[in-house]
Structure formats: structure tokens, C-alpha cells
Design a protein around this motif. Sequence first.
Motif, PDB file in Angstrom:
ATOM      1  N   THR A   1     -26.031 -13.793  -0.841  1.00 46.90           N
ATOM      2  CA  THR A   1     -26.040 -14.257  -1.852  1.00 46.90           C
ATOM      3  C   THR A   1     -26.923 -15.122  -2.202  1.00 46.90           C
ATOM      4  O   THR A   1     -26.957 -16.035  -3.115  1.00 46.90           O
ATOM      5  N   ASN A   2     -26.928 -16.331  -1.147  1.00 50.35           N
ATOM      6  CA  ASN A   2     -28.427 -17.214  -1.088  1.00 50.35           C
ATOM      7  C   ASN A   2     -29.511 -17.016  -1.376  1.00 50.35           C
ATOM      8  O   ASN A   2     -29.864 -17.704  -1.969  1.00 50.35           O
ATOM      9  N   ASP A   3     -29.596 -15.949  -1.415  1.00 50.81           N
ATOM     10  CA  ASP A   3     -30.958 -15.453  -1.868  1.00 50.81           C
ATOM     11  C   ASP A   3     -31.257 -15.192  -3.065  1.00 50.81           C
ATOM     12  O   ASP A   3     -31.889 -15.663  -3.859  1.00 50.81           O
ATOM     13  N   VAL A   4     -30.503 -13.613  -3.176  1.00 55.00           N
ATOM     14  CA  VAL A   4     -30.592 -13.432  -4.349  1.00 55.00           C
ATOM     15  C   VAL A   4     -30.593 -14.283  -5.028  1.00 55.00           C
ATOM     16  O   VAL A   4     -31.149 -14.726  -6.911  1.00 55.00           O
ATOM     17  N   ASP A   5     -29.286 -15.340  -5.503  1.00 57.92           N
ATOM     18  CA  ASP A   5     -28.901 -16.106  -6.704  1.00 57.92           C
ATOM     19  C   ASP A   5     -29.916 -17.724  -5.763  1.00 57.92           C
ATOM     20  O   ASP A   5     -29.494 -18.739  -6.996  1.00 57.92           O
ATOM     21  N   GLY A   6     -30.582 -17.792  -5.548  1.00 55.07           N
ATOM     22  CA  GLY A   6     -32.039 -18.584  -5.206  1.00 55.07           C
ATOM     23  C   GLY A   6     -31.284 -19.705  -4.486  1.00 55.07           C
ATOM     24  O   GLY A   6     -32.329 -21.285  -4.982  1.00 55.07           O
ATOM     25  N   PHE A   7     -30.116 -19.937  -3.928  1.00 52.17           N
ATOM     26  CA  PHE A   7     -29.707 -21.006  -3.552  1.00 52.17           C
ATOM     27  C   PHE A   7     -30.192 -21.584  -2.455  1.00 52.17           C
ATOM     28  O   PHE A   7     -30.417 -23.256  -1.719  1.00 52.17           O
TER      29      PHE A   7
ATOM     30  N   THR B   1     -36.421 -13.125   1.037  1.00 57.18           N
ATOM     31  CA  THR B   1     -36.086 -11.845   0.850  1.00 57.18           C
ATOM     32  C   THR B   1     -35.988 -11.589  -0.677  1.00 57.18           C
ATOM     33  O   THR B   1     -36.323 -10.626  -0.909  1.00 57.18           O
ATOM     34  N   THR B   2     -36.188 -12.513  -1.869  1.00 57.86           N
ATOM     35  CA  THR B   2     -36.229 -12.500  -3.092  1.00 57.86           C
ATOM     36  C   THR B   2     -37.552 -11.644  -3.320  1.00 57.86           C
ATOM     37  O   THR B   2     -38.509 -10.633  -4.279  1.00 57.86           O
ATOM     38  N   ASN B   3     -38.761 -12.032  -3.099  1.00 55.33           N
ATOM     39  CA  ASN B   3     -39.471 -12.133  -3.169  1.00 55.33           C
ATOM     40  C   ASN B   3     -40.285 -10.725  -2.494  1.00 55.33           C
ATOM     41  O   ASN B   3     -41.064  -9.814  -3.495  1.00 55.33           O
ATOM     42  N   TYR B   4     -39.795 -10.467  -1.315  1.00 57.78           N
ATOM     43  CA  TYR B   4     -39.542  -8.661  -0.701  1.00 57.78           C
ATOM     44  C   TYR B   4     -38.849  -7.873  -2.005  1.00 57.78           C
ATOM     45  O   TYR B   4     -39.443  -6.947  -2.254  1.00 57.78           O
ATOM     46  N   ILE B   5     -37.840  -8.371  -2.104  1.00 64.09           N
ATOM     47  CA  ILE B   5     -37.094  -7.728  -3.315  1.00 64.09           C
ATOM     48  C   ILE B   5     -37.727  -6.922  -4.876  1.00 64.09           C
ATOM     49  O   ILE B   5     -37.741  -6.011  -5.011  1.00 64.09           O
ATOM     50  N   LEU B   6     -38.619  -8.183  -5.820  1.00 63.44           N
ATOM     51  CA  LEU B   6     -39.293  -8.249  -6.805  1.00 63.44           C
ATOM     52  C   LEU B   6     -40.294  -7.096  -6.427  1.00 63.44           C
ATOM     53  O   LEU B   6     -40.502  -5.999  -7.369  1.00 63.44           O
ATOM     54  N   GLU B   7     -41.582  -7.666  -4.928  1.00 72.11           N
ATOM     55  CA  GLU B   7     -42.153  -5.865  -4.808  1.00 72.11           C
ATOM     56  C   GLU B   7     -41.593  -4.741  -4.498  1.00 72.11           C
ATOM     57  O   GLU B   7     -42.703  -4.384  -5.142  1.00 72.11           O
ATOM     58  N   ARG B   8     -40.547  -4.847  -3.907  1.00 71.02           N
ATOM     59  CA  ARG B   8     -40.507  -3.796  -3.724  1.00 71.02           C
ATOM     60  C   ARG B   8     -39.987  -2.415  -5.440  1.00 71.02           C
ATOM     61  O   ARG B   8     -39.732  -1.461  -5.845  1.00 71.02           O
TER      62      ARG B   8
ATOM     63  N   ILE C   1     -30.070 -24.467 -10.874  1.00 69.92           N
ATOM     64  CA  ILE C   1     -30.497 -22.900 -10.359  1.00 69.92           C
ATOM     65  C   ILE C   1     -30.371 -21.123 -10.548  1.00 69.92           C
ATOM     66  O   ILE C   1     -29.038 -21.370 -11.357  1.00 69.92           O
ATOM     67  N   GLU C   2     -31.380 -20.446 -10.982  1.00 70.57           N
ATOM     68  CA  GLU C   2     -31.240 -19.103 -11.462  1.00 70.57           C
ATOM     69  C   GLU C   2     -32.256 -18.348 -10.402  1.00 70.57           C
ATOM     70  O   GLU C   2     -32.974 -18.497 -10.198  1.00 70.57           O
ATOM     71  N   GLY C   3     -30.998 -17.111 -10.111  1.00 74.66           N
ATOM     72  CA  GLY C   3     -31.715 -15.870  -9.026  1.00 74.66           C
ATOM     73  C   GLY C   3     -32.500 -15.106  -9.810  1.00 74.66           C
ATOM     74  O   GLY C   3     -32.242 -14.745 -10.668  1.00 74.66           O
ATOM     75  N   ILE C   4     -32.628 -13.818  -9.560  1.00 74.72           N
ATOM     76  CA  ILE C   4     -33.156 -12.823  -9.792  1.00 74.72           C
ATOM     77  C   ILE C   4     -32.906 -11.817 -10.544  1.00 74.72           C
ATOM     78  O   ILE C   4     -33.543 -10.431 -10.067  1.00 74.72           O
ATOM     79  N   ARG C   5     -31.109 -11.777  -9.909  1.00 74.65           N
ATOM     80  CA  ARG C   5     -30.023 -10.790 -10.688  1.00 74.65           C
ATOM     81  C   ARG C   5     -30.465 -10.448 -12.106  1.00 74.65           C
ATOM     82  O   ARG C   5     -30.466  -8.571 -11.822  1.00 74.65           O
TER      83      ARG C   5
END
Length: 321
Positions: free
Chosen positions: A203-209, A171-178, A233-237
Motif C-alpha cells: 500500500t505504501n507503494d501503490v498509494d504514493g506514501f 514498484t508503481t513505475n513497473y506496474i504502470l509499464e506492465r 499524496i495520491e497514488g496510482i489506483r
Amino acid sequence: MTMAKPRIMILGFGMVGQGFYELFNQKRHSLGLGNVSISEIVDAKFGHIIEPCENIISEVKGGKTFPKIDPVKAISESDSDIVCEFTWLNLKTGEPAYSHIKTALGHGKHVITTNKGPSALKFRELNELAKKNNIQFKMKGTVMAGTPSFNLLELLPGIEVKSVRGIMNGTTNYILERMVGGKDFNESLREAQSLGYAEADPTNDVDGFDTGAKIVIISNILGWNHDFNKMNIEGIRKVTREQAANGTKLVAYADRNHAFVKPVELPRGDILREVNGVMNAVEFETDTLGKIYSMGPGAGRIETAQSALTDLVSILKNWGN
Ligand code: HSE
């Protein structure tokens, strides 16, 4: 236990459960599993389905429901040999999957799960229970879906892993690419949800959990003691479009003494920098081979179902011996 004709119970008939049902039926004959059957399905919404028919997916999609049952009671009373646990992710307590798995292992049933909660939070206890009862507790699908991750180490007898680094959340890798392509964060998240990559609670994806749980699961398997609730743990927000364009990825890392998840700007030439979209990759730094890699999809319906099929074949390899 019926040793001759292994019987499978599916718990949770959502995206992954249905994907597994479909994939199992598609591949069982070519895999020589003609004598294996999915004898029961238990789902919070659809109820208790005994001896499901071939078109059960279209039946439940069409609104058909079955009698409700408490899943723990269903497991305790079931004559199945293998329980596939595909219920929702809870990284606070691991429930309800933790109780399901504990009950199944306690009743001498092999367990296959794609659920990161119990595998990250209760690994030692559940693994001990499985060993005590001489059965298997398999969790390939918790890390990188069906793409080989920790299980590839089974091909390398005696190898010592010194550290693990990876991109482990689709999810986060997809968001970063987009974002690099100019898309808005929330719109990209919605796309990832509609593609079946994101968790029920994104939230579990975006915040890195989610990534944190995966690196803890690999650490558990390697015998390193990292506590999910204590690790950094730090996410991509906070990642900007510019940082994403400069190669920032959500990276998980662990060695025997450290573990973290955080966005890292990866230099050109780093293989992990080239991992885009829903793709995941893991790098194991080892004593005999140096760095070895595996890369492939880390989320998705059939991609995750593949992991359960891999675990099933592994359990059945020595069936009846
Ligand atoms: N939500 C997870 C991901 C699913 O995006 O990678 C697979 O664990």
C-alpha cells in the motif's frame, strides 16, 4: 569506539541486510576496507549473530537461528562503531527503526539507514543528535536505492536547488509499464513483489506514501519544511491503461513552499516520460546549472545494498582523523 578497526552492526537481515553483507564482502578488499568487519547482526527472526561466518546467509536460509535479543539492548551494549539499520518501513511512527537509530546515535555510533520512516518523520531530531555527538547519520538508500539522488549535490558546492521533480518509486513505475503492455494491475504488483521492489506493505507503494516519504527526505536535506502527514499524496489506483499509455507517471515534486505526489500525464519530450520499469529519475532545477538529472534503478536487493556501501565509504573517508 575502536578507531583502528571499524566494526559494523547490521540490524535487519532480510533482503537489504543480506544484500549488503554479500556486497560488502565482495568489494571490501578492492575498496581497501580489509580492516573493517561486520561484527554483529541482529534480526527479529534469526536472532543475535556475533562474528558471523562467511556463509551465514546460507546458514540462516537453512533454518539456523541464534539467541534472541532486544535490538535496543543489543545496540546499547555493542562495541560496534557503525550501525546499519535495514528493518521494515513504518510511515506512521517510524518504529522500530526510529528507536534503533536514536539509540545508536545516542551511543556515539554512526548510522547508515535505508529506512524512510525515521528519515522522513524524525529527520531534524536525529540529525541534531548526530551533529551534537559529532557522528554521521547517512540515508542515501532511502531515495532511489544506490542511484545518486540528493548525494550528487555534494559534488556541486554552493549550488542552490529551486525545485525537485522525480519518479521515485520502482514498484508503481513497473506496474504502470506492465499496464501499458496489457497486464493486469494485481498481477503486475505480484511481479514487483517477487522481484523485491515492493515494500512489505505494498500500500505504501501503490498509494504514493513511499514516494511522499522520499520527496520529504530530499526536502529535509535541502532545509525545506514539508510535513509528510500534511502533504498531498495520491497514488496510482485510479490510473487507467489508456492514461498509462499516454505517459502518465507517479510524479513527486517539491520546492521551498510546495510538495506533492500525484499521477501526471507527462508530455512527449519530457525526460521523465522515458523512465520505465524499476528505473527512477530525479530532476533538480538549480541556479547555476539549470536542470540536472540522475536516472537509475530505484529498488532491488544489490541496488539498495550499493547505497549502504556508498554511505559506508563516505563515513570511513575521514576515519580516525
Ligand atoms: N518499494 C520501493 C520502490 C523500494 O518500489 O521504489 C525502494 O524504496
